[in-house]
Design a protein around this motif. Structure first.
Motif, PDB file in Angstrom:
ATOM      1  N   ALA A 111      -3.916  12.411 -14.006  1.00 38.25           N
ATOM      2  CA  ALA A 111      -4.269  12.421 -12.521  1.00 38.25           C
ATOM      3  C   ALA A 111      -3.569  13.082 -11.558  1.00 38.25           C
ATOM      4  CB  ALA A 111      -4.448  10.673 -12.360  1.00 38.25           C
ATOM      5  N   VAL A 112      -2.396  13.063 -11.895  1.00 34.10           N
ATOM      6  CA  VAL A 112      -1.466  13.966 -10.962  1.00 34.10           C
ATOM      7  C   VAL A 112      -1.552  15.566 -11.364  1.00 34.10           C
ATOM      8  CG1 VAL A 112       0.995  14.364 -10.282  1.00 34.10           C
ATOM      9  CG2 VAL A 112       0.149  12.147 -10.674  1.00 34.10           C
ATOM     10  N   LYS A 113      -1.551  15.796 -12.545  1.00 37.19           N
ATOM     11  CA  LYS A 113      -1.692  17.248 -12.963  1.00 37.19           C
ATOM     12  C   LYS A 113      -2.917  17.911 -12.174  1.00 37.19           C
ATOM     13  CE  LYS A 113      -2.316  20.020 -16.809  1.00 37.19           C
ATOM     14  NZ  LYS A 113      -2.642  20.078 -18.228  1.00 37.19           N
ATOM     15  N   ILE A 114      -4.056  17.407 -12.074  1.00 40.82           N
ATOM     16  CA  ILE A 114      -5.324  17.814 -11.570  1.00 40.82           C
ATOM     17  C   ILE A 114      -4.961  18.147 -10.077  1.00 40.82           C
ATOM     18  CG2 ILE A 114      -7.622  17.571 -10.882  1.00 40.82           C
ATOM     19  CD1 ILE A 114      -8.096  16.151 -13.735  1.00 40.82           C
ATOM     20  N   ARG A 115      -4.224  17.343  -9.323  1.00 41.84           N
ATOM     21  CA  ARG A 115      -4.261  17.494  -7.868  1.00 41.84           C
ATOM     22  C   ARG A 115      -3.336  18.489  -7.616  1.00 41.84           C
ATOM     23  NH1 ARG A 115      -6.132  12.118  -8.769  1.00 41.84           N
ATOM     24  NH2 ARG A 115      -7.243  10.880  -6.990  1.00 41.84           N
ATOM     25  N   MET A 116      -2.184  18.625  -8.388  1.00 39.65           N
ATOM     26  CA  MET A 116      -1.074  19.556  -8.035  1.00 39.65           C
ATOM     27  C   MET A 116      -1.792  20.960  -8.481  1.00 39.65           C
ATOM     28  SD  MET A 116       2.598  17.479  -9.106  1.00 39.65           S
ATOM     29  CE  MET A 116       3.523  18.850  -8.012  1.00 39.65           C
ATOM     30  N   SER A 117      -2.436  21.127  -9.617  1.00 36.30           N
ATOM     31  CA  SER A 117      -3.056  22.150  -9.878  1.00 36.30           C
ATOM     32  C   SER A 117      -4.118  22.681  -9.011  1.00 36.30           C
ATOM     33  CB  SER A 117      -3.901  22.027 -11.053  1.00 36.30           C
ATOM     34  OG  SER A 117      -4.403  23.262 -11.588  1.00 36.30           O
ATOM     35  N   LYS A 118      -4.621  21.715  -8.322  1.00 43.70           N
ATOM     36  CA  LYS A 118      -5.677  22.235  -7.250  1.00 43.70           C
ATOM     37  C   LYS A 118      -4.860  22.781  -5.961  1.00 43.70           C
ATOM     38  CE  LYS A 118     -10.166  20.296  -8.574  1.00 43.70           C
ATOM     39  NZ  LYS A 118     -11.356  19.482  -8.327  1.00 43.70           N
ATOM     40  N   LEU A 119      -3.906  22.260  -5.812  1.00 43.32           N
ATOM     41  CA  LEU A 119      -3.044  22.489  -4.468  1.00 43.32           C
ATOM     42  C   LEU A 119      -2.201  23.443  -4.769  1.00 43.32           C
ATOM     43  CD1 LEU A 119      -2.042  18.781  -3.631  1.00 43.32           C
ATOM     44  CD2 LEU A 119      -3.521  20.254  -2.245  1.00 43.32           C
ATOM     45  N   GLY A 120      -2.079  24.239  -5.869  1.00 46.16           N
ATOM     46  CA  GLY A 120      -1.354  25.269  -6.363  1.00 46.16           C
ATOM     47  C   GLY A 120       0.239  24.951  -6.189  1.00 46.16           C
ATOM     48  N   LEU A 121       0.439  23.382  -6.586  1.00 45.15           N
ATOM     49  CA  LEU A 121       1.833  22.958  -6.690  1.00 45.15           C
ATOM     50  C   LEU A 121       2.509  22.759  -7.869  1.00 45.15           C
ATOM     51  CD1 LEU A 121       1.475  20.424  -3.641  1.00 45.15           C
ATOM     52  CD2 LEU A 121       2.254  22.731  -3.691  1.00 45.15           C
ATOM     53  N   SER A 124       0.649  -1.093  -0.188  1.00 42.70           N
ATOM     54  CA  SER A 124      -0.030  -0.111   0.008  1.00 42.70           C
ATOM     55  C   SER A 124       0.903   1.260  -0.011  1.00 42.70           C
ATOM     56  CB  SER A 124      -0.988  -0.058   1.342  1.00 42.70           C
ATOM     57  OG  SER A 124      -0.324   0.384   2.297  1.00 42.70           O
ATOM     58  N   GLN A 125       0.322   2.340  -0.451  1.00 40.33           N
ATOM     59  CA  GLN A 125       1.073   3.554  -0.293  1.00 40.33           C
ATOM     60  C   GLN A 125       0.137   4.750   0.051  1.00 40.33           C
ATOM     61  OE1 GLN A 125       1.997   2.055  -3.779  1.00 40.33           O
ATOM     62  NE2 GLN A 125      -0.401   1.655  -3.719  1.00 40.33           N
ATOM     63  N   ASN A 126       0.514   5.769   0.804  1.00 43.48           N
ATOM     64  CA  ASN A 126      -0.038   6.666   1.379  1.00 43.48           C
ATOM     65  C   ASN A 126       0.677   7.980   0.945  1.00 43.48           C
ATOM     66  OD1 ASN A 126      -1.557   8.809   2.608  1.00 43.48           O
ATOM     67  ND2 ASN A 126      -1.812   7.473   4.312  1.00 43.48           N
ATOM     68  N   VAL A 127       0.081   9.070  -0.021  1.00 42.54           N
ATOM     69  CA  VAL A 127       0.970  10.279  -0.328  1.00 42.54           C
ATOM     70  C   VAL A 127      -0.147  11.699   0.058  1.00 42.54           C
ATOM     71  CG1 VAL A 127       1.695  11.389  -2.511  1.00 42.54           C
ATOM     72  CG2 VAL A 127       1.499   8.943  -2.539  1.00 42.54           C
ATOM     73  N   THR A 128       0.863  12.175   0.962  1.00 39.57           N
ATOM     74  CA  THR A 128       0.196  13.535   1.343  1.00 39.57           C
ATOM     75  C   THR A 128       0.568  14.503   0.357  1.00 39.57           C
ATOM     76  OG1 THR A 128       2.234  14.192   2.504  1.00 39.57           O
ATOM     77  CG2 THR A 128       0.752  12.585   3.663  1.00 39.57           C
ATOM     78  N   PRO A 129      -0.176  16.035   0.430  1.00 42.58           N
ATOM     79  CA  PRO A 129       0.173  16.957  -0.562  1.00 42.58           C
ATOM     80  C   PRO A 129       1.688  17.303  -0.435  1.00 42.58           C
ATOM     81  CG  PRO A 129      -1.856  17.522   0.889  1.00 42.58           C
ATOM     82  CD  PRO A 129      -1.432  16.344   1.386  1.00 42.58           C
ATOM     83  N   GLN A 130       2.467  16.929   0.575  1.00 42.98           N
ATOM     84  CA  GLN A 130       3.751  17.134   0.474  1.00 42.98           C
ATOM     85  C   GLN A 130       4.544  16.080  -0.249  1.00 42.98           C
ATOM     86  OE1 GLN A 130       5.785  16.575   4.302  1.00 42.98           O
ATOM     87  NE2 GLN A 130       7.743  17.497   3.768  1.00 42.98           N
ATOM     88  N   GLY A 131       4.087  15.070  -0.017  1.00 38.45           N
ATOM     89  CA  GLY A 131       4.454  13.980  -0.865  1.00 38.45           C
ATOM     90  C   GLY A 131       4.496  14.052  -2.340  1.00 38.45           C
ATOM     91  N   LEU A 132       3.254  14.371  -2.804  1.00 39.95           N
ATOM     92  CA  LEU A 132       2.749  14.734  -4.038  1.00 39.95           C
ATOM     93  C   LEU A 132       3.633  15.568  -4.560  1.00 39.95           C
ATOM     94  CD1 LEU A 132       0.697  13.828  -6.289  1.00 39.95           C
ATOM     95  CD2 LEU A 132      -0.706  15.699  -5.579  1.00 39.95           C
ATOM     96  N   GLU A 133       4.058  16.803  -3.979  1.00 38.10           N
ATOM     97  CA  GLU A 133       4.879  17.877  -4.491  1.00 38.10           C
ATOM     98  C   GLU A 133       6.479  17.076  -4.593  1.00 38.10           C
ATOM     99  OE1 GLU A 133       6.441  22.215  -3.071  1.00 38.10           O
ATOM    100  OE2 GLU A 133       5.489  20.990  -1.693  1.00 38.10           O
ATOM    101  N   ASN A 134       6.648  16.305  -3.858  1.00 37.27           N
ATOM    102  CA  ASN A 134       8.110  15.609  -3.915  1.00 37.27           C
ATOM    103  C   ASN A 134       8.163  14.785  -5.107  1.00 37.27           C
ATOM    104  OD1 ASN A 134       9.197  16.990  -1.843  1.00 37.27           O
ATOM    105  ND2 ASN A 134       8.354  15.423  -0.523  1.00 37.27           N
ATOM    106  N   ILE A 135       7.033  13.943  -5.532  1.00 37.77           N
ATOM    107  CA  ILE A 135       7.131  12.957  -6.640  1.00 37.77           C
ATOM    108  C   ILE A 135       6.503  13.390  -7.845  1.00 37.77           C
ATOM    109  CG2 ILE A 135       7.800  11.191  -4.843  1.00 37.77           C
ATOM    110  CD1 ILE A 135       4.850  10.003  -5.182  1.00 37.77           C
ATOM    111  N   GLY A 136       5.355  14.363  -7.536  1.00 36.00           N
ATOM    112  CA  GLY A 136       4.345  14.460  -8.887  1.00 36.00           C
ATOM    113  C   GLY A 136       4.938  14.974 -10.069  1.00 36.00           C
ATOM    114  N   LYS A 137       6.143  15.697 -10.052  1.00 31.97           N
ATOM    115  CA  LYS A 137       6.861  16.100 -11.213  1.00 31.97           C
ATOM    116  C   LYS A 137       7.499  14.701 -11.972  1.00 31.97           C
ATOM    117  CE  LYS A 137      10.677  19.051 -12.853  1.00 31.97           C
ATOM    118  NZ  LYS A 137      11.443  20.018 -12.578  1.00 31.97           N
ATOM    119  N   ALA A 138       8.092  14.055 -11.387  1.00 33.67           N
ATOM    120  CA  ALA A 138       8.602  12.616 -11.738  1.00 33.67           C
ATOM    121  C   ALA A 138       7.462  11.812 -12.430  1.00 33.67           C
ATOM    122  CB  ALA A 138       9.309  11.842 -10.737  1.00 33.67           C
TER     123      ALA A 138
END
Length: 780
Positions: free
Chosen positions: A764-774, A734-748
């Motif tokens: 799927a990553v782009k939408i989440r990061m966009s809403k978070l302003g990341l 299993s994996q659990n990704v927080t907003p901080q985690g998404l910021e760290n691996i989302g670009k990759a």
């Protein structure tokens, strides 16, 4: 009047009578006088062998062997008709011809009209169209089709010696193959016992009898010896270079050796399944030799029929070289020593031969296993009960025993046996409980990214316990205990019932009760594996099947593992059991010998290898003597003798060389009888289980030390572990990704998804990061 029977002798008989067609008036026998030396022998045979046959005819190929008085004697004592293959004037002096009874005839005197007349006089029909129902079969008695004959078509068939029938749809004579080219040569016409149906025996040419282009109107014929003969005849001409069949045709010595090998394996087979399998092997190689030499199965059948006519028979003893030798006395060590071969580790070719395992025949075995699996899938319990009766000789009313198992099913066990089983179960439980992972593995791979791995038991497991004549509670506990430790929700045993009483060995029932098994399937072989893999009315479908077995069990396990319909995994592939012992000059010769023999008694195909480190000739002689003396004291000495005859001592110059050789071989059991054995365990890369030190025999691991004895064989120790607690588990991540985690691996993630062309993944990553302003620049 009777007529000769062509099918009794096939083509050989046809040559005698100049290719004329003949009729059978059932029941009838034709005696070939050429196989009998005089009138007395003929009469003796007729009176003893043909006493229950209404019509007995005599075929005389050399009429000069009988006088006219002989003919009279024969016709007055049970012979209805005598046929010769030449004019009677050549057999009987003309002046005496009038005295010869009229039932003595020349084959040449039989005309188409007289033959047809005799045939029609012995058949009838109640059909309004006055047609005769006619079954058409080929020369091997395989049904081709059902047709109808008229008086005219019968006469034309006899005259032309081809298949001629009456077509009801076209209301005309039908000469088979006249337009299609699929012609028939008529071999014989026979009448059934009621005289209201005909059988045409023909040799079919072309694509076959049926208008659909098949050999028979009753569908594709089953595979058999005649189909194999045809296939081999084609392979003799068209087999590609490098194929095994081509090799057999080109190498007479190899073919002869395989026939002898399969004949020996047939004599050594100890079960119905193995007997059928080894007999099939022998037929294949024997038929290959026949085809290679232009001999047909029909000729073989002719010889069987001719031999059946013999009045005097040989005693029937085998040649001396094939008879068993007298039992060896245990005091005569020099007469037939049970010794291993000795080779140098530097002899690469010899070492390669020594460590080559017996050839597995899984692909060929599947031809026998597939129908069993299909039958279980379609008929369930009914097929399972039928196979248990067929293979195990036990007729059951139900194919399962359900828990709780009645105490009377194991009440005959002694206290000593129950204590031994309890000790073994507890030791195996302790060791496998220590392996059990209960807590999840949790790793933070990046700040805000947490990955975990946690175990879950496989819900339903099927445990195969070999049985029948053997009692194997050790396998039951080695598989049942770790399944219980892993907390599998359902444990199903499968073991064949005993032939003596149709019950399961009480030791196995006792273990089943101790480990919480829900059922015991009363079956063995491929049928037991299929029942657990697909399920039946009484047997639950399982998710994984484990346990050793013969070649049919192994083949069935491999089949269900690859069948997506089954959705069933297995523990590991399997082959014959094996041991490799590493010993040096300080090893106790008696200990070494006992370890080798404990493996050799499993079977003639077991692999037994001793790798000796700097062994002196004196030490080797000491070990050989110990092997011989201990073997003679074992009940299974003959099995041991055959196994040891192809077992080897490999002499090495260093421990490193010995362990390198062991790792290449990857033995199921590795025994270390060397100085400081713990020091060298680190050199072991490939082995099922290691037995360290002089006082650690393989048998301890087989039963009671706590390790598992279900181990990879046949070199699979390179890829597989032995049975353990995790064998009965699966692991989920299993994996659990927080907003901080998404910021760290989302670009990759987005970069890799883009290069793979998977825009949905990227989005799927782009939408989440966009809403978070990341969302990074350039990733719009």
């Amino acid at each position: 009047m009777g007529f000769p029977v062509l099918p009794l002798y096939g083509n050989g008989y046809q040559e005698v009578i100049a290719s004329k067609p003949f009729l059978t008036l059932a029941p009838e026998a034709v005696v070939d006088a050429g196989q009998l030396s005089n009138v007395t022998d003929v009469l003796k045979f007729v009176q003893s062998t043909c006493s229950k046959i209404a019509t007995v005819s005599l075929l005389v190929t050399s009429p000069e062997q009988f006088s006219e008085d002989d003919f009279v004697q024969l016709l007055n004592n049970g012979v209805n008709t005598v046929y010769t293959n030449c004019a009677l004037g050549d057999a009987v002096p003309k002046e005496r011809l009038a005295e010869v009874p009229s039932s003595v005839q020349s084959v040449d005197d039989i005309t188409v009209d007289s033959f047809t007349e005799a045939l029609l006089a012995n058949i009838r029909t109640d059909r309004k169209d006055e047609l005769y129902t006619t079954l058409v079969v080929d020369q091997y008695s395989r049904a081709l089709g059902l047709v109808y004959s008229s008086t005219e078509s019968i006469k034309l068939s006899i005259e032309k010696q081809v298949g001629v029938y009456f077509s009801r749809s076209r209301n005309e004579i039908w000469v088979k193959g006249a337009t299609s080219g699929n012609t028939q040569q008529l071999l014989s016409i026979e009448i059934d016992c009621d005289g209201d149906a005909l059988k045409f025996v023909v040799q079919q040419a072309g694509d076959g009898f049926c208008h659909l282009g098949t050999q028979s109107c009753f569908g594709k014929s089953k595979h058999g010896l005649y189909e194999l003969e045809a296939l081999l005849a084609d392979r003799k001409i068209n087999a590609v270079e490098g194929s095994y069949t081509r090799r057999l045709f080109n190498d007479e010595e190899l073919l002869n050796a395989k026939i002898k090998e399969e004949a020996e394996e047939l004599t050594e087979s100890d079960s119905r399944e193995n007997l059928a399998w080894e007999a099939a092997d022998l037929f294949y190689f024997a038929l290959t030799k026949l085809v290679a030499n232009g001999v047909s199965l029909s000729e073989v059948e002719n010889n069987l029929n001719l031999k059946n006519l013999k009045v005097t028979r040989r005693k029937g003893d085998a040649k001396p070289k094939f008879l068993p030798s007298k039992p060896e006395t245990k005091t005569d060590d020099s007469s037939a020593p049970i010794h291993l071969k000795v080779i140098q580790g530097s002899d690469v070719a010899a070492v390669q031969e020594a460590v080559t395992r017996p050839i597995q025949k899984t692909t060929e075995i599947m031809h026998l296993v597939n129908p069993i699996i299909d039958n279980i899938k379609s008929k369930g319990d009914k097929a399972l009960i039928e196979y248990t009766e067929k293979f195990d000789g036990v007729r059951l009313s139900t194919p399962v025993m359900n828990a709780p198992f009645p105490p009377e099913s194991y009440q005959d066990l002694s206290e000593e046996m129950m204590e031994a089983l309890d000790l073994s179960i507890e030791n195996v439980r302790k060791f496998h409980a220590a392996q059990l992972q209960t807590e999840p593995l949790v790793v933070e791979t990046q700040p805000g990214v947490t990955c975990s791995r946690f175990p879950r038991p496989i819900e339903k497991v099927g445990l195969y316990i070999p049985g029948g004549t053997a009692v194997l509670p050790s396998t039951a506990l080695m598989l049942g205990v770790p399944a219980q430790v892993a907390e599998c929700k359902e444990i199903v045993f499968a073991t064949p019932p005993r032939k003596s009483d149709g019950k399961v060995s009480p030791e196995v029932v006792y273990v089943a009760q101790k480990v919480g098994a829900s059922k015991i399937v009363l079956a063995g072989g491929a049928q037991a594996v299929a029942a657990m893999a697909y399920g039946t009315e009484s047997v639950p479908k399982v998710d994984k099947i484990l346990g050793p077995g013969n070649q049919f069990v192994t083949a069935a396990k491999m089949y269900v593992q690859n069948d997506t319909q089954a959705l069933c995994s297995i523990d590991m592939p399997a082959g014959p059991s094996e041991v490799l012992v590493v010993a040096d000059e300080d090893a106790d010769a008696d200990f070494v010998a006992s370890d080798l023999l404990s493996q050799a008694e499993h079977g003639v195909d077991s692999q037994v290898i001793l790798v000796g480190v700097n062994l002196s000739d004196a030490k080797i002689d000491e070990i050989q003597r110990a092997v011989h003396e201990q073997a003679l004291a074992l009940p299974r000495v003959e099995i041991v003798r055959k196994c040891i005859s192809h077992s080897t001592i490999i002499k090495c110059d260093s421990y490193e060389e010995a362990f390198d050789m062991s790792n290449q071989y990857a033995p199921e059991h590795l025994i270390l009888q060397i100085q400081n054995p713990d020091k060298y365990v680190g050199l072991v890369d490939n082995a099922g289980s290691v037995f360290v030190g002089s006082y650690t025999p393989e048998s301890c691991g087989d039963y009671s030390s706590g390790t598992n004895h279900t181990l990879p064989t046949y070199g699979y120790a390179r890829q597989y572990s032995g049975c353990n607690t995790s064998t009965f588990q699966k692991f989920i991540t299993s994996q659990n990704v927080t907003p901080q985690g998404l910021e760290n691996i989302g670009k990759a993630v987005m970069c890799v998804a883009k290069v793979e062309g998977l825009d949905g993944h990227r989005n799927a990553v782009k939408i989440r990061m966009s809403k978070l302003g990341l969302l990074p620049e350039g990733f719009q």
